[in-house]
Design a protein around this motif. Sequence first.
Motif, PDB file in Angstrom:
ATOM      1  N   TYR A   1       6.497   6.572  -4.729  1.00  0.00           N
ATOM      2  CA  TYR A   1       5.650   5.875  -3.762  1.00  0.00           C
ATOM      3  C   TYR A   1       6.379   4.610  -3.357  1.00  0.00           C
ATOM      4  O   TYR A   1       6.855   3.864  -4.225  1.00  0.00           O
ATOM      5  CB  TYR A   1       4.300   5.544  -4.394  1.00  0.00           C
ATOM      6  CG  TYR A   1       3.237   5.097  -3.424  1.00  0.00           C
ATOM      7  CD1 TYR A   1       2.691   3.817  -3.511  1.00  0.00           C
ATOM      8  CD2 TYR A   1       2.758   5.944  -2.434  1.00  0.00           C
ATOM      9  CE1 TYR A   1       1.701   3.406  -2.636  1.00  0.00           C
ATOM     10  CE2 TYR A   1       1.783   5.540  -1.556  1.00  0.00           C
ATOM     11  CZ  TYR A   1       1.255   4.266  -1.661  1.00  0.00           C
ATOM     12  OH  TYR A   1       0.278   3.876  -0.783  1.00  0.00           O
TER      13      TYR A   1
ATOM     14  N   LEU B   1       6.665   1.212  -0.564  1.00  0.00           N
ATOM     15  CA  LEU B   1       5.872   0.312   0.263  1.00  0.00           C
ATOM     16  C   LEU B   1       6.774  -0.734   0.905  1.00  0.00           C
ATOM     17  O   LEU B   1       7.830  -1.077   0.365  1.00  0.00           O
ATOM     18  CB  LEU B   1       4.813  -0.412  -0.572  1.00  0.00           C
ATOM     19  CG  LEU B   1       3.914   0.422  -1.480  1.00  0.00           C
ATOM     20  CD1 LEU B   1       4.494   0.551  -2.879  1.00  0.00           C
ATOM     21  CD2 LEU B   1       2.521  -0.198  -1.568  1.00  0.00           C
TER      22      LEU B   1
ATOM     23  N   TYR C   1       6.325  -4.724   2.311  1.00  0.00           N
ATOM     24  CA  TYR C   1       5.489  -5.897   2.398  1.00  0.00           C
ATOM     25  C   TYR C   1       6.173  -6.894   3.317  1.00  0.00           C
ATOM     26  O   TYR C   1       7.402  -6.967   3.390  1.00  0.00           O
ATOM     27  CB  TYR C   1       5.298  -6.551   1.017  1.00  0.00           C
ATOM     28  CG  TYR C   1       4.349  -5.830   0.105  1.00  0.00           C
ATOM     29  CD1 TYR C   1       4.777  -4.741  -0.660  1.00  0.00           C
ATOM     30  CD2 TYR C   1       3.026  -6.227  -0.018  1.00  0.00           C
ATOM     31  CE1 TYR C   1       3.907  -4.079  -1.506  1.00  0.00           C
ATOM     32  CE2 TYR C   1       2.144  -5.569  -0.864  1.00  0.00           C
ATOM     33  CZ  TYR C   1       2.599  -4.492  -1.598  1.00  0.00           C
ATOM     34  OH  TYR C   1       1.739  -3.833  -2.435  1.00  0.00           O
TER      35      TYR C   1
ATOM     36  N   LYS D   1       6.277 -11.073   4.375  1.00  0.00           N
ATOM     37  CA  LYS D   1       5.926 -12.376   3.823  1.00  0.00           C
ATOM     38  C   LYS D   1       6.300 -13.485   4.792  1.00  0.00           C
ATOM     39  O   LYS D   1       7.467 -13.634   5.178  1.00  0.00           O
ATOM     40  CB  LYS D   1       6.634 -12.589   2.477  1.00  0.00           C
ATOM     41  CG  LYS D   1       6.234 -13.891   1.793  1.00  0.00           C
ATOM     42  CD  LYS D   1       6.991 -14.097   0.513  1.00  0.00           C
ATOM     43  CE  LYS D   1       6.529 -15.368  -0.207  1.00  0.00           C
ATOM     44  NZ  LYS D   1       6.632 -16.572   0.623  1.00  0.00           N
TER      45      LYS D   1
ATOM     46  N   PRO E   1       3.088 -12.109  -0.191  1.00  0.00           N
ATOM     47  CA  PRO E   1       3.420 -10.897   0.563  1.00  0.00           C
ATOM     48  C   PRO E   1       2.144 -10.160   0.973  1.00  0.00           C
ATOM     49  O   PRO E   1       1.160 -10.124   0.225  1.00  0.00           O
ATOM     50  CB  PRO E   1       4.221 -10.074  -0.442  1.00  0.00           C
ATOM     51  CG  PRO E   1       4.711 -11.040  -1.465  1.00  0.00           C
ATOM     52  CD  PRO E   1       3.641 -12.093  -1.552  1.00  0.00           C
TER      53      PRO E   1
ATOM     54  N   PHE F   1       0.730  -6.357   2.502  1.00  0.00           N
ATOM     55  CA  PHE F   1       1.092  -4.949   2.664  1.00  0.00           C
ATOM     56  C   PHE F   1       1.259  -4.604   4.132  1.00  0.00           C
ATOM     57  O   PHE F   1       0.465  -5.022   4.982  1.00  0.00           O
ATOM     58  CB  PHE F   1       0.005  -4.082   2.035  1.00  0.00           C
ATOM     59  CG  PHE F   1       0.161  -2.620   2.337  1.00  0.00           C
ATOM     60  CD1 PHE F   1      -0.619  -2.021   3.319  1.00  0.00           C
ATOM     61  CD2 PHE F   1       1.073  -1.860   1.655  1.00  0.00           C
ATOM     62  CE1 PHE F   1      -0.489  -0.680   3.608  1.00  0.00           C
ATOM     63  CE2 PHE F   1       1.212  -0.512   1.931  1.00  0.00           C
ATOM     64  CZ  PHE F   1       0.426   0.077   2.917  1.00  0.00           C
TER      65      PHE F   1
ATOM     66  N   PHE G   1       9.914  -7.174   2.220  1.00  0.00           N
ATOM     67  CA  PHE G   1      10.253  -6.661   0.897  1.00  0.00           C
ATOM     68  C   PHE G   1       9.975  -5.166   0.841  1.00  0.00           C
ATOM     69  O   PHE G   1       8.907  -4.698   1.239  1.00  0.00           O
ATOM     70  CB  PHE G   1       9.422  -7.352  -0.188  1.00  0.00           C
ATOM     71  CG  PHE G   1       9.758  -8.794  -0.401  1.00  0.00           C
ATOM     72  CD1 PHE G   1       8.961  -9.798   0.125  1.00  0.00           C
ATOM     73  CD2 PHE G   1      10.877  -9.157  -1.135  1.00  0.00           C
ATOM     74  CE1 PHE G   1       9.272 -11.132  -0.071  1.00  0.00           C
ATOM     75  CE2 PHE G   1      11.194 -10.497  -1.341  1.00  0.00           C
ATOM     76  CZ  PHE G   1      10.392 -11.481  -0.798  1.00  0.00           C
TER      77      PHE G   1
ATOM     78  N   SER H   1       7.312   2.523  -6.714  1.00  0.00           N
ATOM     79  CA  SER H   1       6.666   2.739  -8.008  1.00  0.00           C
ATOM     80  C   SER H   1       6.807   4.189  -8.411  1.00  0.00           C
ATOM     81  O   SER H   1       7.041   5.073  -7.576  1.00  0.00           O
ATOM     82  CB  SER H   1       5.197   2.329  -7.970  1.00  0.00           C
ATOM     83  OG  SER H   1       4.465   3.202  -7.128  1.00  0.00           O
TER      84      SER H   1
ATOM     85  N   GLY I   1       2.428   5.711 -10.207  1.00  0.00           N
ATOM     86  CA  GLY I   1       1.410   4.672 -10.286  1.00  0.00           C
ATOM     87  C   GLY I   1       1.711   3.562 -11.257  1.00  0.00           C
ATOM     88  O   GLY I   1       0.818   2.806 -11.629  1.00  0.00           O
ATOM     89  N   ASN I   2       2.943   3.435 -11.664  1.00  0.00           N
ATOM     90  CA  ASN I   2       3.295   2.405 -12.624  1.00  0.00           C
ATOM     91  C   ASN I   2       4.449   1.548 -12.141  1.00  0.00           C
ATOM     92  O   ASN I   2       5.293   1.987 -11.393  1.00  0.00           O
ATOM     93  CB  ASN I   2       3.693   3.037 -13.966  1.00  0.00           C
ATOM     94  CG  ASN I   2       2.505   3.681 -14.654  1.00  0.00           C
ATOM     95  OD1 ASN I   2       1.488   3.033 -14.868  1.00  0.00           O
ATOM     96  ND2 ASN I   2       2.630   4.940 -14.962  1.00  0.00           N
ATOM     97  N   ASP I   3       4.457   0.304 -12.624  1.00  0.00           N
ATOM     98  CA  ASP I   3       5.628  -0.563 -12.497  1.00  0.00           C
ATOM     99  C   ASP I   3       6.200  -0.645 -11.095  1.00  0.00           C
ATOM    100  O   ASP I   3       7.269  -0.104 -10.808  1.00  0.00           O
ATOM    101  CB  ASP I   3       6.740  -0.107 -13.462  1.00  0.00           C
ATOM    102  CG  ASP I   3       6.370  -0.372 -14.894  1.00  0.00           C
ATOM    103  OD1 ASP I   3       6.918   0.276 -15.787  1.00  0.00           O
ATOM    104  OD2 ASP I   3       5.504  -1.245 -15.106  1.00  0.00           O
ATOM    105  N   MET I   4       5.515  -1.325 -10.223  1.00  0.00           N
ATOM    106  CA  MET I   4       6.045  -1.530  -8.877  1.00  0.00           C
ATOM    107  C   MET I   4       7.228  -2.487  -8.951  1.00  0.00           C
ATOM    108  O   MET I   4       7.137  -3.574  -9.516  1.00  0.00           O
ATOM    109  CB  MET I   4       4.966  -2.088  -7.946  1.00  0.00           C
ATOM    110  CG  MET I   4       5.408  -2.152  -6.509  1.00  0.00           C
ATOM    111  SD  MET I   4       4.112  -2.732  -5.393  1.00  0.00           S
ATOM    112  CE  MET I   4       2.896  -1.443  -5.574  1.00  0.00           C
TER     113      MET I   4
ATOM    114  N   PHE J   1      10.342  -4.494  -6.746  1.00  0.00           N
ATOM    115  CA  PHE J   1      10.608  -5.052  -5.424  1.00  0.00           C
ATOM    116  C   PHE J   1      12.101  -5.278  -5.218  1.00  0.00           C
ATOM    117  O   PHE J   1      12.829  -5.603  -6.164  1.00  0.00           O
ATOM    118  CB  PHE J   1       9.889  -6.388  -5.261  1.00  0.00           C
ATOM    119  CG  PHE J   1       8.404  -6.279  -5.076  1.00  0.00           C
ATOM    120  CD1 PHE J   1       7.567  -6.091  -6.162  1.00  0.00           C
ATOM    121  CD2 PHE J   1       7.835  -6.369  -3.810  1.00  0.00           C
ATOM    122  CE1 PHE J   1       6.197  -5.976  -6.000  1.00  0.00           C
ATOM    123  CE2 PHE J   1       6.465  -6.266  -3.641  1.00  0.00           C
ATOM    124  CZ  PHE J   1       5.649  -6.064  -4.734  1.00  0.00           C
ATOM    125  N   GLY J   2      12.524  -5.153  -3.965  1.00  0.00           N
ATOM    126  CA  GLY J   2      13.852  -5.586  -3.578  1.00  0.00           C
ATOM    127  C   GLY J   2      13.877  -7.094  -3.369  1.00  0.00           C
ATOM    128  O   GLY J   2      12.833  -7.759  -3.455  1.00  0.00           O
ATOM    129  N   ALA J   3      15.046  -7.622  -3.067  1.00  0.00           N
ATOM    130  CA  ALA J   3      15.210  -9.072  -2.914  1.00  0.00           C
ATOM    131  C   ALA J   3      14.743  -9.575  -1.559  1.00  0.00           C
ATOM    132  O   ALA J   3      14.636 -10.783  -1.364  1.00  0.00           O
ATOM    133  CB  ALA J   3      16.660  -9.462  -3.146  1.00  0.00           C
TER     134      ALA J   3
END
Lengths: 111, 115
Positions: free
Chosen positions: A32, A34, A36, A38, A44, A46, A89, A93, A96-99, A101-103
Amino acid sequence: DQQVKQNSPSLSVQEGRISILNCDYTNSMFDYFLWYKKYPAEGPTFLISISSIKDKNEDGRFTVFLNKSAKHLSLHIVPSQPGDSAVYFCAASARGNDMRFGAGTRLTVKP
Amino acid sequence: GAGVSQSPRYKVAKRGQDVALRCDPISGHVSLFWYQQALGQGPEFLTYFQNEAQLDKSGLPSDRFFAERPEGSVSTLKIQRTQQEDSAVYLCASSPLASNGEKLFFGSGTQLSVL
């Protein structure tokens, strides 16, 4: 270990043109993804997401493409507007765990 | 307000001082997350709550970091004996879902500067 990478720290485009933001990932368990957006001094927000069972998802001016074999996704903004200027960004995930992010990539849309 | 609220907005601490950062999630949201964002980097996961239960604290960088959500709503992130490397923006996020891989609603963050 950076499992989600955005290799372009910045991008500048002309108003009305297409903006393409890229993201690469290393963890094949990610299912999954996403994006974001900011603005300065804000958290951030969605923007758009895509499941690994799809290769494209579109929402108005925003389209996300997923290439699982290349472990690559991209965000297309057409047409770009000055209000799109922000840091974008990429996030991913696994089940459903541990999203993660990129820098981030700072997009500047010039009028 | 309808969004995630964090306080204080800015915090300056002397090295060695203890700090407490507060997060008010969106009412009714089951999941709450803390992230640390260093300058020029993306948010890094710290810890995750589902209601009052802390299900994942694998991202906490040391035992100086402690988070709680005793009644399943407001959460506090506490950092003891702050160090300069703790300087970052601390983001809180919530989600109506009982998982941490779905869309998150972020607060504006607390910018912590340790001198």
